[in-house]
Design an enzyme around this catalytic site. Structure first.
Site, short mmCIF file in Angstrom:
data_model
loop_
_atom_site.label_atom_id
_atom_site.label_comp_id
_atom_site.label_asym_id
_atom_site.label_seq_id
_atom_site.Cartn_x
_atom_site.Cartn_y
_atom_site.Cartn_z
N LYS A 107 0.75 -1.52 0.06
CA LYS A 107 0.32 0.25 0.21
C LYS A 107 0.96 1.26 -0.16
CE LYS A 107 -4.37 -1.79 2.40
NZ LYS A 107 -5.17 -1.68 3.27
N LYS A 188 -6.88 -10.23 -3.21
CA LYS A 188 -7.64 -9.72 -2.59
C LYS A 188 -9.53 -9.14 -2.46
CE LYS A 188 -7.05 -7.72 1.77
NZ LYS A 188 -7.74 -7.50 2.98
N LYS A 191 -12.40 -3.68 0.75
CA LYS A 191 -13.69 -2.51 1.58
C LYS A 191 -12.78 -1.18 -0.02
CE LYS A 191 -13.07 -2.13 6.33
NZ LYS A 191 -12.25 -3.12 6.46
#
Ligand code: AQP
Length: 322
Positions: A107, A188, A191
């Site tokens: 990230k 994956k 959200k």
């Protein structure tokens, strides 16, 4: 009965992977604590209005799951001991070990504008867990490395300053620990994925759930079989169906083997719809009464503070703060 702690970020609407990999395994045992980790969610850019809405809706979901009866549900930012212990653990954590965290690598690594909070996030998570003297941390596969770091930090602290922290274990389900995106079964389900069709939200209507599953990316061929390497799309749907229905994967695969992907997907959609519908209805009923959510969060805050305050005092004493 093992005491547990776990948390979930209000970074968006809760998706099916959060439910299957984590929430489903959270038990309302006395002495267990479940937290909406709002401070974690501001380690990435956020919108204040959305944060407020997502925090309440995530809290409503945890309460609808019954986690505020027996165990406790609260907001991380309501218990300042989390942030205070995080500073202390920031001074014990090492650059090298944080650099090895795969979530930061994916990230934030190499991004000049990534926040410092994104890098030190695992030490705030260690603080969340260690404040409550719990034995278990039920999480999905992606959080395993962070729980292992928490163990390392607790062991390091205890060997240097005395046996203050309980050293926790990650608890990860055998099946469903990594639910994959419906659009790309090699990634994956998340959200924060901007593609709405990649994820099933717990707030999705029956029709939307069915449509997303019917258009999920599957694999070449037409045989329904559990082969995660060769058939990641079909295997992901089999895992989803098996965890939610309790029917073993082999039995599901045998039942749908020769029926083709269309019938298989319809079967999976029916299972998901039946499990999520009652939960969605409970959440909707609770969400209508904001003051009730806030009242129950206040109860959770008081219970959390009763544990966290003496724990932090013990830590401060052990490390020599007056
Ligand atoms: N796809 C998944 N399969 C199984 N478990 C999952 N979890 C998340 N995604 C999956 C588990 O859900 C719990 C709460 O996660 P989180 O809110 O702390 O953040 P996350 O792990 O980063 O989840 P998301 O949905 O991918 O959020 P964003 O998009 O904000 O990064 C954890 O126990 C996690 O393992």
């Amino acid at each position: 009965m093992a005491k547990a702690f776990s948390g979930i970020q209000p970074t968006g609407q809760i998706q099916l992977g959060n439910y299957i990999g984590a929430l489903r395994n959270w038990q309302p045992d006395p002495g267990s604590f479940y937290c909406v980790v709002d401070l974690h969610s501001i380690s990435a850019p956020w919108d204040p209005k959305e944060l407020r809405q997502n925090t309440r809706s995530t809290a409503a979901l945890l309460l609808a799951l019954g986690l505020g009866e027996g165990s406790h549900v609260f907001l991380q930012s309501h218990v300042h001991e989390h942030a205070e212990l995080a500073w202390i653990l920031n001074c014990l954590g090492r650059m090298g070990e944080l650099n090895r965290m795969t979530q930061f690598k994916s990230k934030g690594r190499g991004k000049e504008d990534a926040s410092v909070g994104l890098f030190t996030y695992p030490l705030l998570m260690a603080s969340d867990i260690l404040l409550y003297r719990v034995q278990e941390v039920p999480v999905g596969e992606d959080q395993k490395q962070h729980v292992e770091l928490t163990r390392d930090i607790a062991l390091r602290f205890n060997s240097r300053f005395g046996p203050v922290f309980t050293v926790p274990e990650p608890r990860i389900a055998d099946l469903g620990a990594r639910v994959m995106s419906l659009r790309n079964p090699l990634e994956k389900m998340s959200k924060s994925d901007p593609d709405p069709n990649s994820k099933i939200l717990l707030t999705d209507s029956d029709e939307v759930i069915s449509k997303k599953i019917m258009t999920a990316v599957t694999d070449s061929g037409r045989e329904v079989a559990y082969e995660p390497k060769e058939k990641p799309g079909v295997s992901n749907l089999l895992e989803i169906a098996s965890t939610l229905s309790g029917e073993p994967i082999e039995a599901l695969a045998a039942r749908f083997r020769d029926q083709g992907y269309g019938a298989f997907k319809r079967g999976v959609a029916d299972i998901v719809v039946e499990v999520l519908r009652p939960l969605r209805q409970r959440v909707e009923a609770l969400t209508a009464d904001v003051s009730e959510i806030d009242r129950r969060l206040e109860e959770g805050r008081a219970a959390a503070e009763r544990e966290a305050r003496p724990m932090l005092a013990e830590v401060k004493e052990a490390i020599g703060l007056l």
